[in-house]
Every structure is written in C-alpha cells, then in structure tokens.
Enzyme design. Sequence first.
Site, short mmCIF file in Angstrom:
data_model
loop_
_atom_site.label_atom_id
_atom_site.label_comp_id
_atom_site.label_asym_id
_atom_site.label_seq_id
_atom_site.Cartn_x
_atom_site.Cartn_y
_atom_site.Cartn_z
N ASP A 1 149.83 -5.59 28.78
CA ASP A 1 150.01 -4.37 28.28
C ASP A 1 150.67 -3.28 28.94
O ASP A 1 150.92 -1.71 28.47
CB ASP A 1 148.66 -3.91 27.71
N SER B 1 146.74 -3.76 22.40
CA SER B 1 146.27 -3.44 23.35
C SER B 1 145.07 -3.37 24.03
O SER B 1 144.87 -3.72 24.81
CB SER B 1 147.51 -1.86 23.20
N1 URA Z 1 144.74 2.70 24.01
C1 URA Z 1 145.55 1.68 24.55
O1 URA Z 1 145.07 2.09 25.30
N2 URA Z 1 146.58 1.37 24.09
C2 URA Z 1 146.74 2.42 22.94
O2 URA Z 1 147.79 1.00 21.87
C3 URA Z 1 146.47 3.65 22.14
C4 URA Z 1 145.51 3.56 22.82
#
Ligand code: URA
Length: 434
Positions: free
Chosen positions: A161, A183
């Site tokens: 991520d 995410s």
């Molecule tokens: N916050 C996150 O951790 N991921 C995203 O894609 C958007 C906001």
Amino acid sequence: MRMYDIIMKKRNGEKLTPEEIGFFITGYTRGDIPDYQVSALMMAVYFQGMDEEETLALTMAMAHSGDMLDLSAIGGIKVDKHSTGGVGDKTSLALAPMVAACGVKIAKMSGRGLGHTGGTIDKLESFAGFSTAISLDHFIRQVNEIGISIMGQTADLAPADKKLYALRDVTATVDNMSLIASSIMSKKLAAGADAIVLDVKTGSGAFMKTLEDSLALAREMVRIGNGAGRRTMAVVSDMDQPLGRAVGNALEVKEAIDTLGGQGPEDFMELCMTLGSRMLMAGGRAEDEKEARDMLRQAVDSGAALDKLADFVRAQGGDPAAVYDPDLLPAATHVEPILACTDGYIRRIQCDEIGVCSLLLGGGRETKDSQIDLSVGLVLAAKVGDYVKAGQPLAYMHYNDPARAEAALERFHRAYTLDREPTCAPPLIHQILE
Ligand code: URA
C-alpha cells in the site's frame, strides 16, 4: 502470468481473479514489476472500477504484503478505531483512554499528519518525552499491563500500500473508491485488531466532500472488514466545520484533556460517546448503547479516563504532569483574537481553510520532512449557527511568528461566511453502519 495481460484485461472492463491481483501486488512489492505497468493498471482500475470481490482480494493481498501483527498475546477482544481524517480531529486522544478505562484493550497503530489534517502521533508528542517508536514487545506488554498503547506505523505494515499510494498520488489515481477503501483497510487488517470502528468524515474539511461519497466509502470499508472476518462498523460524521474548537497540536491535546475532565465541547464529547459506545459493544463490555454510554460517562465523571491518559503517557516515556496541568503543554508566545467585521449568524466555515490556517502558522507539514510547531493553532470562539456582533471574537490565534500570523489571518477571513438570517449547525452524526 504476465502483467501485460492483467492490464489489458482490466482495460477491457473484465474482472481480475484473486490470483492475478496477488501476482501484481507481490511482484510490485518485490520490485519485479515496474512503476509504469502498475500506473497503467491503476488508471484502468480508475476507469473500469473493481467489484466487491476484487476489492476484497486487493485488500487482502496488500495486507499480507508485509507483517500481519499477531496480537494473540493480548487477552480479550482488541478493538481498533480509524478516522479518515479531519480538521481539529483529536478524537483518539480522548476516546482511547475513555474506552480503555472501561476495560476494552486499545492496541492501536497511528500515523503522522500531512497537509491540513494533523496526525495523532504529532499531537501526542506535545507531552515532553512521549514516544511512539516502541518495540512490538513493549506495545503488547503495555496493552496487557494498562490496557492501552499507540505505536507508530512500522515500515513493514502493508508495504504494498505504501508503494501503491505513493504511485497513485503522482498519477491522478487516488480518488477511486475501491483503491481508497482497500488502501485504508489493508493497514487496519495488518494491524491485527479483532474489531474495527471507522469514523468516516464528510464535508469541506474531509477527504470525501459529499455525503454520498462518504457513505459509499463507509459501506465499502465495512464490507471489506466483515468480509475479512473482523467485526467492522462505521460512523459517518460531520467535517463541514472543525470538530470541537481547537485546531493545532498542543491546543487539541488540551481540548482532549478538558473533555476527559468533563469540560470539553459538546460536539466532541458526543462523537466520543458515539464511537466509544460502538467500541464497548464490539469489545463485549456492553450489551447496548445505553449501557455503553453510562459506562463511558462514569469513566469521565470518576476521573478514571483522565488517569488512564496519564498512565498511557507515562508508559511511553512522556511526562504525565501536563495531563493534570495543561499549562505545561507547549504554548505559543502570542495569543490574539480574530474579530468579526460585521454582525451576523455564522452560516458557513470552510473547514479545510481553517486547517490551512493552522498549517500556515507552522502547525502542519507541507512535506513529509517538515518540522512542526506544536504550540500554534486556532481556538474557535464561534461556530456555525452562532450569532456574533462586529468586534466580537470569531477565534483566537496562537502564534510565534507574526509573518505567518498575517498569512493565516487573511486565509481565516475567507473561511467564515456570516449572514443576517439564522442558520442551523450541520448534524454531527450523519449515519451509522453496523
Ligand atoms: N488514505 C489512505 O490511507 N489511502 C488512500 O487511498 C486514501 C486516503
């Protein structure tokens, strides 16, 4: 399997299998698949979307791309809380000790702030000596001993991520619901809690500006969490004006302390009660909302929640004296009122602009390496629906650098809209998904 075929499949609007999703996440994390191919895939996802199964598979692949924290050494149900971020959002600072004082174990990973929304870790560093750079052993021991710990996110938590988000950020592919939900949830799942309570913000100070988008994100994240076997619920709460009155690191810590002492702003306390009651129910400590609220109220009224904050600060190397005497927190050299120019009702506060004011004063990070000034920020004296007369304070600005204060003041006046007609404050809680 070839990355080229996966890109083409998604470009043509077809559904990807969990194996294909796992292939590109593993390959990208290892560095075997280049940025340009993953960028192309992200753009294809942006236009073609992903269904529920694909989104869950993406979340699981990213969660498993690094360490999956094993919290089984901590007894009982571990409940995590996550906010999508907002202005004046100091919720964890008051909520975590309240819930821990009622017997639900809080084992939480948090991040630092970037841009106009602050991070819990920065705020906690207002306590001299406090550190979230603790080992996993320390984290687990502390939760077992005092029921609460907050640790900085380790580099190995959902590394896929981290890479993918940085890529999306520079390829205009952040704002896709499946990508955002996966995410956020990949990090939450990797952090190991049994149950997750999400605070999805909506409005001008939030990541999601419309209620429709915020509800869609909340639904998607609840579906992912439950699909992954973690009890998950979401509260969609207002961010069309700052939460509470304080915006800025140490000022928000003071407001959280005041709230734990029963003297905080009503909206902030109500949000803590709403989220906290879900956490107590998810943690098996309360049967229903009424019982949970009574327990939380008792934890505040008895001083147990404030004492829990002091125990927590002490256990992570901080000086707990400021918990009982907030004047010991970092303080700015100047405090000046910002006065209303006309009479009227506050019709609107452009919430992200208030966040930018705090950033301009030095309270936020423009880049990830910026140093922040913990002492600066704003304390709002008037919120939406309030009536003010010309010359009355709209807010108090706490600052150290007059040049920064001037820039922030100009921005502040743009954020407030006054009207002759009375206006109602927006609802605090828009919807609860459970
Ligand atoms: N916050 C996150 O951790 N991921 C995203 O894609 C958007 C906001």
